[in-house]
Design an enzyme around this catalytic site. Sequence first.
Site, PDB file in Angstrom:
ATOM      1  N   GLN A   1     -13.611  72.661  65.870  1.00  0.00           N
ATOM      2  CA  GLN A   1     -12.872  73.883  65.521  1.00  0.00           C
ATOM      3  C   GLN A   1     -11.793  74.188  66.568  1.00  0.00           C
ATOM      4  OE1 GLN A   1     -13.514  75.108  62.643  1.00  0.00           O
ATOM      5  NE2 GLN A   1     -12.109  76.836  62.684  1.00  0.00           N
TER       6      GLN A   1
ATOM      7  N   GLU B   1     -36.656  60.652  66.319  1.00  0.00           N
ATOM      8  CA  GLU B   1     -37.851  60.957  67.130  1.00  0.00           C
ATOM      9  C   GLU B   1     -38.429  62.317  66.779  1.00  0.00           C
ATOM     10  OE1 GLU B   1     -38.174  59.587  71.078  1.00  0.00           O
ATOM     11  OE2 GLU B   1     -36.609  58.089  70.828  1.00  0.00           O
TER      12      GLU B   1
HETATM   13  C1  LIG Z   1     -30.090  56.328  63.824  1.00  0.00           C
HETATM   14  C2  LIG Z   1     -31.593  56.367  63.704  1.00  0.00           C
HETATM   15  C3  LIG Z   1     -32.364  55.618  64.579  1.00  0.00           C
HETATM   16  C4  LIG Z   1     -33.766  55.618  64.444  1.00  0.00           C
HETATM   17  N1  LIG Z   1     -34.516  54.802  65.276  1.00  0.00           N
HETATM   18  C5  LIG Z   1     -35.846  54.683  65.042  1.00  0.00           C
HETATM   19  C6  LIG Z   1     -36.623  53.729  65.776  1.00  0.00           C
HETATM   20  O1  LIG Z   1     -36.113  53.005  66.656  1.00  0.00           O
HETATM   21  N2  LIG Z   1     -37.950  53.615  65.491  1.00  0.00           N
HETATM   22  C7  LIG Z   1     -38.562  54.376  64.538  1.00  0.00           C
HETATM   23  O2  LIG Z   1     -39.751  54.203  64.333  1.00  0.00           O
HETATM   24  N3  LIG Z   1     -37.853  55.291  63.830  1.00  0.00           N
HETATM   25  C8  LIG Z   1     -36.524  55.468  64.056  1.00  0.00           C
HETATM   26  N4  LIG Z   1     -35.786  56.370  63.318  1.00  0.00           N
HETATM   27  C9  LIG Z   1     -36.448  57.141  62.275  1.00  0.00           C
HETATM   28  C10 LIG Z   1     -36.550  58.632  62.549  1.00  0.00           C
HETATM   29  O3  LIG Z   1     -37.493  58.890  63.546  1.00  0.00           O
HETATM   30  C11 LIG Z   1     -36.875  59.320  61.219  1.00  0.00           C
HETATM   31  O4  LIG Z   1     -35.707  59.251  60.412  1.00  0.00           O
HETATM   32  C12 LIG Z   1     -37.327  60.746  61.376  1.00  0.00           C
HETATM   33  O5  LIG Z   1     -38.578  60.795  61.975  1.00  0.00           O
HETATM   34  C13 LIG Z   1     -37.367  61.515  60.035  1.00  0.00           C
HETATM   35  O6  LIG Z   1     -38.038  60.792  59.050  1.00  0.00           O
HETATM   36  P1  LIG Z   1     -37.377  60.627  57.602  1.00  0.00           P
HETATM   37  O7  LIG Z   1     -35.992  60.135  57.831  1.00  0.00           O
HETATM   38  O8  LIG Z   1     -38.272  59.789  56.768  1.00  0.00           O
HETATM   39  O9  LIG Z   1     -37.295  62.096  57.014  1.00  0.00           O
HETATM   40  P2  LIG Z   1     -38.441  62.861  56.190  1.00  0.00           P
HETATM   41  O10 LIG Z   1     -39.715  62.808  56.952  1.00  0.00           O
HETATM   42  O11 LIG Z   1     -38.440  62.372  54.789  1.00  0.00           O
HETATM   43  O12 LIG Z   1     -37.895  64.357  56.233  1.00  0.00           O
HETATM   44  C14 LIG Z   1     -36.947  64.865  55.291  1.00  0.00           C
HETATM   45  C15 LIG Z   1     -36.783  66.352  55.563  1.00  0.00           C
HETATM   46  O13 LIG Z   1     -38.038  67.034  55.324  1.00  0.00           O
HETATM   47  C16 LIG Z   1     -38.409  67.754  56.480  1.00  0.00           C
HETATM   48  N5  LIG Z   1     -39.871  67.781  56.626  1.00  0.00           N
HETATM   49  C17 LIG Z   1     -40.727  66.729  56.558  1.00  0.00           C
HETATM   50  N6  LIG Z   1     -41.982  67.126  56.785  1.00  0.00           N
HETATM   51  C18 LIG Z   1     -41.940  68.468  57.009  1.00  0.00           C
HETATM   52  C19 LIG Z   1     -42.904  69.474  57.306  1.00  0.00           C
HETATM   53  N7  LIG Z   1     -44.182  69.171  57.435  1.00  0.00           N
HETATM   54  N8  LIG Z   1     -42.463  70.740  57.483  1.00  0.00           N
HETATM   55  C20 LIG Z   1     -41.157  71.046  57.352  1.00  0.00           C
HETATM   56  N9  LIG Z   1     -40.200  70.155  57.070  1.00  0.00           N
HETATM   57  C21 LIG Z   1     -40.571  68.879  56.910  1.00  0.00           C
HETATM   58  C22 LIG Z   1     -37.735  67.030  57.645  1.00  0.00           C
HETATM   59  O14 LIG Z   1     -37.598  67.873  58.765  1.00  0.00           O
HETATM   60  C23 LIG Z   1     -36.396  66.650  57.013  1.00  0.00           C
HETATM   61  O15 LIG Z   1     -35.529  67.750  57.072  1.00  0.00           O
HETATM   62  C24 LIG Z   1     -34.386  56.422  63.464  1.00  0.00           C
HETATM   63  C25 LIG Z   1     -33.590  57.216  62.613  1.00  0.00           C
HETATM   64  C26 LIG Z   1     -32.221  57.189  62.710  1.00  0.00           C
HETATM   65  C27 LIG Z   1     -31.418  58.017  61.749  1.00  0.00           C
END
Ligand SMILES: Cc1cc2nc3c(=O)[nH]c(=O)nc-3n(C[C@H](O)[C@H](O)[C@H](O)COP(=O)(O)OP(=O)(O)OC[C@H]3O[C@@H](n4cnc5c(N)ncnc54)[C@H](O)[C@@H]3O)c2cc1C
Length: 382
Positions: free
Chosen positions: A339, A366
Amino acid sequence: MNFMDFKTNENVTLVSGVARDFAEQYVRPHLMEWDESQHFPIEIFKKAGELGLMGVLVPEQYGGSGMGYFEYMNVIIEISKVCGSIGLSVAAHNSLCTGHIMNFGNEEQKQKYLPKLATAEYLGAWGLTEPNTGSDAGNMKCVAVKDGDGWILNGTKCWITHGKSGDVAVVIARTGEPRTSRNSTAFIVERNTPGFSAGKKENKLGMRASETTEMIFDNCRISDAQRLGEVGDGFVQAMKILDGGRISIAALSLGIAKGAYEASIQYAKEREQFGKPIAQFQGIAFKLADMATQIEAAQLLTERAADLKNRGENMTLESAEAKYMASEVAVKVATDAVQIFGGYGYTKDFPVEKFYRDSKLCTIGEGTSEIQKLVISREVLS
Ligand SMILES: Cc1cc2nc3c(=O)[nH]c(=O)nc-3n(C[C@H](O)[C@H](O)[C@H](O)COP(=O)(O)OP(=O)(O)OC[C@H]3O[C@@H](n4cnc5c(N)ncnc54)[C@H](O)[C@@H]3O)c2cc1C
């Protein structure tokens, strides 16, 4: 602005300088090119290894720098002030893969892997997340089944930082019945193991120079000597690793926020509208005041978590608070920075659009902000 830093010591100053020089010399000249093409610059991690930045927390007896969490968080901050992608990769290597082997490996495993990880001869990956189980990581489908004196791994991990280029991965797989306690176990899997391959590489909004891919296990046989700790301890180990890892994501967030803030200060003093620098408009100056205050608060929370970690105390609450606060601050600061830059902030000619895109990962990786609030509320209600 001098951010309050009540834990500065000689090592922190020294290693921060090394990290800053590394980022300026090897990262800054190429960062937009890598970002555009999603190039993962694997060669620069060897240089980071030579400088001691890839084994910051690894004891010297295993070839590491033998430093603590203040030094580590400052390494991540300095690199991320320049490029969040490289900050993320350095953080994932240090605290996830290397940290898991350092904390839960036996002596033989530590001697075999830590010296190579600390010097970046090996790049590390860490696999917990799966396509259907991100936040609900305990519900994993990737299985390891005992077979004679070894294990057979089947399943897919996704979103794995260095899932393709990692030479060695720590993989958490289910070894018990679904939805039972102590049903998973951690294993070290080397890249060339038959049955282990990389899948799709993600095309991401930000952090584009940090490699994120699937890891696929298809009847992948590993020896029992690759098991980390006891059968059934995988999930508990992973949660402990994430407690420490969250300090590094807080530091990553702080680096991005500071980079965006410093660029904004400079721009607001230089850019003139209505005959004066835009910093003289209260609407802009107040944004800078908010940025400074929020960064300071996030820094203090992160230092508190780092201090507890250094002292070996439980810091589940404090690391979740630091990660939650710092990541939300990074997004807010980077948004306000765009912004402040106006139309120029919306282009790739200025650094803030990249901070803006990179910052969003911090509220997701994480453990999302919602999951941090779950951890924090559980702790305060217990
Ligand atoms: C660039 C990048 C690097 C990564 N590197 C690694 C890695 O090296 N190793 C590894 O293991 N993982 C890695 N990850 C994975 C990362 O840790 C996950 O994407 C993250 O934990 C969220 O999981 P998900 O994407 O399946 O989202 P989901 O769990 O499907 O969540 C979707 C939405 O629902 C919400 N939600 C889910 N459960 C609840 C609840 N109980 N209460 C309220 N809200 C909730 C979440 O907050 C989010 O807004 C990486 C991700 C990215 C994007």
